[in-house]
Design a protein around this motif. Structure first.
Motif, mmCIF file in Angstrom:
data_model
loop_
_atom_site.group_PDB
_atom_site.id
_atom_site.type_symbol
_atom_site.label_atom_id
_atom_site.label_comp_id
_atom_site.label_asym_id
_atom_site.label_seq_id
_atom_site.Cartn_x
_atom_site.Cartn_y
_atom_site.Cartn_z
ATOM 1 N N UNK A 1 0.826 -1.204 0.000
ATOM 2 C CA UNK A 1 0.000 0.000 0.000
ATOM 3 C C UNK A 1 0.864 1.260 0.000
ATOM 4 N N UNK A 2 2.174 1.107 0.252
ATOM 5 C CA UNK A 2 3.106 2.240 0.308
ATOM 6 C C UNK A 2 3.992 2.282 -0.934
ATOM 7 N N UNK A 3 4.606 3.444 -1.167
ATOM 8 C CA UNK A 3 5.476 3.622 -2.335
ATOM 9 C C UNK A 3 6.795 4.269 -1.908
ATOM 10 N N UNK B 1 -1.230 7.760 6.573
ATOM 11 C CA UNK B 1 -1.450 8.766 5.530
ATOM 12 C C UNK B 1 -1.028 8.235 4.167
ATOM 13 N N UNK B 2 0.063 7.467 4.138
ATOM 14 C CA UNK B 2 0.484 6.835 2.890
ATOM 15 C C UNK B 2 -0.590 5.883 2.385
ATOM 16 N N UNK B 3 -1.121 5.066 3.291
ATOM 17 C CA UNK B 3 -2.169 4.119 2.911
ATOM 18 C C UNK B 3 -3.417 4.841 2.433
ATOM 19 N N UNK B 4 -3.776 5.912 3.116
ATOM 20 C CA UNK B 4 -4.974 6.660 2.728
ATOM 21 C C UNK B 4 -4.854 7.178 1.302
ATOM 22 N N UNK B 5 -3.671 7.664 0.921
ATOM 23 C CA UNK B 5 -3.471 8.155 -0.450
ATOM 24 C C UNK B 5 -3.745 7.053 -1.470
ATOM 25 N N UNK B 6 -3.208 5.862 -1.210
ATOM 26 C CA UNK B 6 -3.399 4.743 -2.136
ATOM 27 C C UNK B 6 -4.860 4.340 -2.220
ATOM 28 N N UNK B 7 -5.512 4.220 -1.075
ATOM 29 C CA UNK B 7 -6.892 3.736 -1.037
ATOM 30 C C UNK B 7 -7.858 4.757 -1.633
ATOM 31 N N UNK B 8 -7.614 6.036 -1.361
ATOM 32 C CA UNK B 8 -8.487 7.081 -1.910
ATOM 33 C C UNK B 8 -8.366 7.157 -3.422
ATOM 34 N N UNK B 9 -7.159 6.935 -3.941
ATOM 35 C CA UNK B 9 -6.984 6.922 -5.393
ATOM 36 C C UNK B 9 -7.664 5.714 -6.019
ATOM 37 N N UNK B 10 -7.657 4.605 -5.299
ATOM 38 C CA UNK B 10 -8.281 3.381 -5.788
ATOM 39 C C UNK B 10 -9.797 3.487 -5.780
ATOM 40 N N UNK B 11 -10.351 4.056 -4.689
ATOM 41 C CA UNK B 11 -11.806 4.145 -4.567
ATOM 42 C C UNK B 11 -12.196 5.426 -3.821
ATOM 43 N N UNK B 12 -12.449 6.508 -4.548
ATOM 44 C CA UNK B 12 -12.852 7.757 -3.904
ATOM 45 C C UNK B 12 -14.272 7.717 -3.357
#
Length: 249
Positions: free
Chosen positions: A74-76, A86-97
């Motif tokens: 989930x991180x980059x 916060x890193x995870x939130x960025x990935x998940x929000x991009x995947x499913x807003x």
């Protein structure tokens, strides 16, 4: 009522007879607490977000480290040093807003832990230490919240579901006594990268089953994986009549 966009986004799982509209709505209306955004929490969170669990609460007090990237998908690389939540939130929000994501970059303890567990429809234990695991178990038993537990070390993984709403079901402490070896961690022992993906994805599958009432969750069972041989074993678990956590409930 699902929107046209939601019907399209989730169409491949809505067409499953076991899911349909009711199951998808159950997921969209669910709140899931994910404790730990590392090797297990990464795939678990990704699949819960993509499946449309409507409210995810992410908990982790750690920051992204270069050594995490071998398995914590989930991180980059450009987020090294950032809080994992916060890193995870960025990935998940991009995947499913389409979903709500809250973050807590701290350890959950005491009343704060009880409040978060009680507010959740289900808890995923993706932590890496027994102190957190025992605390989550006590809170879940006290509040009657289902707990999906996963663990992975070296080439060995395990998954189980602990649900005190089911009569006679064991809790996590029926399986493990407090005082287990805290030193047994990925940083000390190493871990096979795909193993955490398999275990975390299985945790997500079990969570979705429980939330939508699908199939038979791993309540009263411990699923164990030896990734060296890719062999699975299933053990039956029984409640411990002397368990200090659930026996008096």
């Amino acid at each position: 009522m699902l929107s046209d966009e939601q019907l399209l986004r989730y169409s491949r799982q809505i067409m499953l007879p076991e899911v349909e509209i009711d199951g998808q709505e159950a997921w969209l209306n669910s709140r899931v607490l994910i404790v730990g955004l590392g090797g297990l929490g990464s795939p678990a969170a990704i699949y819960l977000a993509s499946a449309g669990v409507g409210h995810l609460v992410l908990v982790d007090d750690d920051q992204v480290d270069l050594t995490n990237l071998q398995r914590q998908i989930v991180h980059t690389s450009d987020r090294v040093g950032e809080p994992k939540v916060e890193s995870a939130k960025q990935t998940l929000a991009a995947l499913n807003p389409d979903i709500r994501i809250d973050t807590l970059a701290s350890r959950l303890e005491g009343e704060a832990l009880i409040e978060q567990v009680e507010a959740a429809d289900l808890v995923l234990d993706c932590s890496d230490n027994f102190t957190t695991r025992f605390a989550l178990n006590r809170a879940c038993v006290a509040t009657g919240t289902p707990l999906v537990s996963g663990a992975a070390i070296r080439f060995d993984g395990q998954i189980s579901v602990f649900d005190s709403r089911v009569p006679g079901a064991p809790c996590y402490q029926c399986l493990y006594a407090e005082g287990e070896d805290e030193a047994l961690s990925c940083s000390e022992s190493g871990v096979f990268a795909p193993l955490v993906g398999i275990v975390g994805s299985t945790q997500a599958a079990e969570a979705l089953k429980v939330l939508a009432g699908i199939g038979e969750p791993l309540v009263g069972k411990l699923l164990m994986l030896d990734a060296r041989r890719m062999e699975w074993r299933s053990l039956k678990l029984r409640a411990d009549p002397a368990c200090p956590v659930c026996s008096a409930k």
